[in-house]
Every structure is written in C-alpha cells, then in structure tokens.
Motif scaffolding. Structure first.
Motif, PDB file in Angstrom:
ATOM      1  N   UNK A   2     -13.532  66.871 -61.250  1.00 37.38           N
ATOM      2  CA  UNK A   2     -12.020  66.266 -60.757  1.00 37.38           C
ATOM      3  C   UNK A   2     -11.406  67.367 -60.144  1.00 37.38           C
ATOM      4  N   UNK A   3     -11.265  68.577 -60.911  1.00 40.81           N
ATOM      5  CA  UNK A   3     -10.839  69.659 -60.358  1.00 40.81           C
ATOM      6  C   UNK A   3     -11.277  70.471 -59.029  1.00 40.81           C
ATOM      7  N   UNK A   4     -12.543  70.242 -58.891  1.00 44.57           N
ATOM      8  CA  UNK A   4     -12.997  70.479 -57.521  1.00 44.57           C
ATOM      9  C   UNK A   4     -12.983  69.678 -56.445  1.00 44.57           C
ATOM     10  N   UNK A  28     -16.733  51.991 -64.171  1.00 45.26           N
ATOM     11  CA  UNK A  28     -16.968  52.215 -62.800  1.00 45.26           C
ATOM     12  C   UNK A  28     -16.890  53.819 -62.429  1.00 45.26           C
ATOM     13  N   UNK A  29     -15.865  54.243 -63.393  1.00 50.61           N
ATOM     14  CA  UNK A  29     -15.566  55.903 -63.234  1.00 50.61           C
ATOM     15  C   UNK A  29     -14.598  56.208 -64.259  1.00 50.61           C
ATOM     16  N   UNK A  30     -14.453  57.488 -64.431  1.00 48.35           N
ATOM     17  CA  UNK A  30     -13.249  57.982 -65.401  1.00 48.35           C
ATOM     18  C   UNK A  30     -11.965  58.362 -64.308  1.00 48.35           C
ATOM     19  N   UNK A  79     -18.380  60.128 -61.686  1.00 51.34           N
ATOM     20  CA  UNK A  79     -17.290  59.976 -62.690  1.00 51.34           C
ATOM     21  C   UNK A  79     -15.921  59.923 -62.028  1.00 51.34           C
ATOM     22  N   UNK A  80     -16.057  60.322 -60.703  1.00 52.61           N
ATOM     23  CA  UNK A  80     -15.019  60.237 -59.805  1.00 52.61           C
ATOM     24  C   UNK A  80     -15.143  59.614 -58.501  1.00 52.61           C
TER      25      UNK A  80
END
Length: 113
Positions: A2-4, A28-30, A79-80
């Motif tokens: 997420x940070x990247x 579906x994702x976080x 995840x994203x």
C-alpha cells in the motif's frame, strides 16, 4: 505494498488520492486507492509506473484493465486495487460514494435484500 503504491501515485502527480479501507469488509482486496490523472496520457503513465514499481519490488505482475483508452485504468495488485481516472470520468462513476454507501450499510440490509 500500500505504501509503495501510494508513494508511486504521489510521485507521479496523481490528483485527489483517496484510500478506501476494505479489510474485513470484502474478499476482493484489503485496500482500494482512487486517483485522477489530468489527461489520458497522464492516467496511462501513472498506471505504467505503478505496475513497474510493483514488479521491481517483487510483487509480481499486476493485472491491468482499461489501458487502451486510459479514461479509467484499474490496476489489480491483489491486496490493493487502484483506480486511476480522468477527472470527468471519475465524477461520472463516483466510486468513492458508491463504496462508502456499501461499506456503511448494516449487516441486516444485506440479509433482507
């Protein structure tokens, strides 16, 4: 990851970045990130850089949809999920409002339809 992705969006001058927390609310994702580019070319460049940074960081090859027209490009990194829009297309679909409404519904609403 997420940070990247967030840093990559910011470094590439993505506008109006919004993060929607999906963890525990959907399979579906976080996380979902929604951002705008100033033009189709800018949207395309942002998406390309996100995919490149993910690959360079060892996150594999993200799936990309909409890269042909570049009005709305979706980058699925597992995840994203990243949605990158031209501003008028983003206004039309208004994903942030749709997801905010879905995430704020009580569980009883889902059970009763």
């Amino acid at each position: 990851m997420l940070g990247l992705i967030t840093t990559t969006l910011e470094d590439n001058k993505a506008e109006d970045l919004v993060r929607i927390d999906l963890e525990g609310k959907t399979d579906i994702a976080d996380h979902m990130l929604v951002a705008s580019g100033r033009s189709a070319r800018h949207v395309s460049a942002i998406a390309d850089h996100v995919v490149e940074k993910l690959k360079d960081a060892g996150h594999g090859r993200a799936r990309v949809e909409g890269a042909g027209a570049c009005d709305w490009v979706l980058v699925d990194a597992g995840d994203v999920i990243v949605h990158i829009f031209r501003p008028e297309v983003r206004d039309f679909y208004n994903l942030e409002k749709m997801w905010a409404a879905e995430l704020s519904k009580p569980e009883a609403d889902f059970a009763t339809g």
